[in-house]
Structure formats: structure tokens, C-alpha cells
Design a protein around this motif. Structure first.
Motif, PDB file in Angstrom:
ATOM      1  N   CYS A   1      44.401 -63.874 -86.930  1.00 15.84           N
ATOM      2  CA  CYS A   1      43.528 -62.911 -87.626  1.00 15.84           C
ATOM      3  C   CYS A   1      42.877 -61.952 -86.635  1.00 15.84           C
ATOM      4  O   CYS A   1      42.768 -60.749 -86.899  1.00 15.84           O
ATOM      5  CB  CYS A   1      42.452 -63.651 -88.413  1.00 15.84           C
TER       6      CYS A   1
ATOM      7  N   THR B   1      41.374 -64.218 -95.172  1.00 19.90           N
ATOM      8  CA  THR B   1      42.668 -63.604 -94.855  1.00 19.90           C
ATOM      9  C   THR B   1      43.726 -64.662 -94.610  1.00 19.90           C
ATOM     10  O   THR B   1      43.591 -65.493 -93.710  1.00 19.90           O
ATOM     11  CB  THR B   1      42.529 -62.687 -93.621  1.00 19.90           C
ATOM     12  N   SER B   2      44.785 -64.614 -95.404  1.00 21.34           N
ATOM     13  CA  SER B   2      45.909 -65.539 -95.206  1.00 21.34           C
ATOM     14  C   SER B   2      46.720 -65.114 -93.991  1.00 21.34           C
ATOM     15  O   SER B   2      46.562 -64.000 -93.473  1.00 21.34           O
ATOM     16  CB  SER B   2      46.818 -65.521 -96.439  1.00 21.34           C
TER      17      SER B   2
ATOM     18  N   ASP C   1      49.320 -60.718 -90.982  1.00 22.79           N
ATOM     19  CA  ASP C   1      50.568 -60.096 -90.514  1.00 22.79           C
ATOM     20  C   ASP C   1      50.715 -58.687 -91.056  1.00 22.79           C
ATOM     21  O   ASP C   1      51.062 -57.757 -90.315  1.00 22.79           O
ATOM     22  CB  ASP C   1      51.783 -60.909 -90.987  1.00 22.79           C
ATOM     23  N   ALA C   2      50.457 -58.524 -92.363  1.00 25.19           N
ATOM     24  CA  ALA C   2      50.612 -57.214 -92.993  1.00 25.19           C
ATOM     25  C   ALA C   2      49.637 -56.206 -92.392  1.00 25.19           C
ATOM     26  O   ALA C   2      50.010 -55.051 -92.117  1.00 25.19           O
ATOM     27  CB  ALA C   2      50.406 -57.338 -94.503  1.00 25.19           C
ATOM     28  N   ILE C   3      48.400 -56.622 -92.169  1.00 27.97           N
ATOM     29  CA  ILE C   3      47.400 -55.737 -91.568  1.00 27.97           C
ATOM     30  C   ILE C   3      47.824 -55.350 -90.155  1.00 27.97           C
ATOM     31  O   ILE C   3      47.769 -54.175 -89.769  1.00 27.97           O
ATOM     32  CB  ILE C   3      46.007 -56.394 -91.575  1.00 27.97           C
TER      33      ILE C   3
ATOM     34  N   LYS D   1      50.749 -52.929 -90.386  1.00 31.55           N
ATOM     35  CA  LYS D   1      50.319 -51.652 -90.949  1.00 31.55           C
ATOM     36  C   LYS D   1      49.551 -50.836 -89.914  1.00 31.55           C
ATOM     37  O   LYS D   1      49.783 -49.632 -89.753  1.00 31.55           O
ATOM     38  CB  LYS D   1      49.445 -51.893 -92.184  1.00 31.55           C
TER      39      LYS D   1
ATOM     40  N   GLU E   1      49.864 -64.387 -94.008  1.00 28.73           N
ATOM     41  CA  GLU E   1      50.701 -63.269 -94.419  1.00 28.73           C
ATOM     42  C   GLU E   1      49.904 -61.952 -94.467  1.00 28.73           C
ATOM     43  O   GLU E   1      50.408 -60.905 -94.067  1.00 28.73           O
ATOM     44  CB  GLU E   1      51.334 -63.544 -95.791  1.00 28.73           C
ATOM     45  N   LYS E   2      48.675 -62.034 -94.951  1.00 33.72           N
ATOM     46  CA  LYS E   2      47.854 -60.829 -95.033  1.00 33.72           C
ATOM     47  C   LYS E   2      47.502 -60.319 -93.628  1.00 33.72           C
ATOM     48  O   LYS E   2      47.524 -59.114 -93.369  1.00 33.72           O
ATOM     49  CB  LYS E   2      46.586 -61.096 -95.832  1.00 33.72           C
TER      50      LYS E   2
END
Length: 193
Positions: A172, A34-35, A40-42, A45, A37-38
């Protein structure tokens, strides 16, 4: 008059094998895949899903504690919460994680010891919980995007269940934590009809 359920004390932790699996498999694997940015998006969301669940609730349901079966990732002491308590806990923990990953990204370590028992909800927000949670999500996003110096900093800070984590790993973990408590919220609402 209903009695309070008998639960393990706050800070008792997760079951041994669940904690082991999370510490040595789930969290490290998620962080590797998980980057920033990913994550953050999770996080955002899941925050949106939590708001969608809590927004339409009348005050009595928002504040009504419901006993649920334990789900992976939460302690026994967290099984009798209201939707408001879930959101308050997420604000408390997420704010500390945000401060922690910002400091770690700068090569600094938070001065206070992470303490699971200290972040149980206290009913601090009442009817202001939904605006407070929206503000928290915005502040988390702003800090994650603008206050972090080095996302790959090697400086670590000790999590009581998962050991030393760096800024990326704490970031994360914030996303994982948000998802776990969204599942908790769904269980609470399913049990409070």
C-alpha cells in the motif's frame, strides 16, 4: 550561473506533525481500506500518469531540475529535482519495496536497513529513463501478482518514518509513494515553463 538551493540534507525526514499524521493515521487508514488489488491498480494508474507527464518532454526539460515548494510526503532535500530524477527515485524505491513485500510474504525479512538518504537519484539512467520506468512498472506488476506467497503475512520490516510494516502495508505504501511523486512531477512541470 545559477546556484544550487540550500536544502535540508537527504534523510532529514518529514516535519514532525506530518510524519506523525502519516504514521498513525494516513498510512494505517489507507492500508485498512485498500485491498492488494486496489493498491496495485493505484500504483499502475499513477505510473501511467507519470509516463503521460514525462513522455512528451524534450530532453532538456526531462533533465531540468526545478525548485518547488515542499509538498506533503517529500523531504526538503527532494524539492530540487528534474522529472528524470523523480522517475529514477521511483524505480529505486519501488524496486526495494517490491523485493521487500515479496520477502515479507514468505516470512523473510530484508537484510538491508531501509535508508531514505540512500534512495536519492544519482542520474543513472539519462535518456534511458522512460524505457527503464516502463520496465519497472511491468516488473512490479509481475512480482505483485506472481511472486507473493502470503499477502497477509505478519512478518514486518522497519520503515524509517512509519515503523514496522507487513507485506500488505509496504505494498500500500508503494501506491501512496507513487501518488506523492506524481504530484511532485506536476509541480516540477508547472514551474519549468
Amino acid at each position: 550561473m545559477p546556484t544550487e538551493p540550500r536544502l535540508a540534507p537527504p534523510g532529514a525526514g518529514l516535519p514532525f506533525y506530518e510524519r506523525l499524521a502519516a504514521k498513525y493515521w494516513l498510512v494505517p487508514r489507507f492500508c485498512r481500506a485498500t485491498s492488494w488489488e486496489k493498491a496495485d491498480a493505484i500504483f499502475q494508474k499513477e505510473g501511467g500518469k507519470l509516463l503521460a507527464l514525462a513522455d512528451p518532454l524534450p530532453p532538456e526539460r526531462l533533465h531540468q531540475a526545478v525548485l518547488i515548494d515542499r509538498i506533503p510526503g517529500i523531504e526538503d532535500s527532494s524539492r530540487h529535482w528534474s522529472p528524470e530524477m523523480v522517475l529514477e527515485h521511483l524505480i529505486m524505491v519501488g524496486s526495494q519495496m517490491k523485493q521487500g513485500f515479496v520477502l515479507l510474504s514468505r516470512g523473510e525479512t530484508p537484510t538491508e536497513k531501509a535508508d531514505v538518504a540512500a534512495v536519492k537519484p544519482k542520474g543513472s539512467y539519462g535518456s534511458g529513463i522512460l524505457p527503464a520506468f516502463r520496465t519497472f512498472l511491468a516488473e512490479f506488476a509481475a512480482a505483485s501478482a506472481g511472486d507473493v506467497a502470503d499477502r497477509n503475512s505478519r512478518t514486518t520490516y522497519l520503515h524509517p518514518w512509519f515503523g514496522p510494516l507487513n507485506a500488505h502495508q509496504w505494498h500500500c505504501l508503494a501506491a501512496i509513494h507513487q501518488a506523492v511523486h506524481r504530484k511532485q512531477m506536476e509541480k516540477i512541470l508547472a514551474g519549468s515553463r
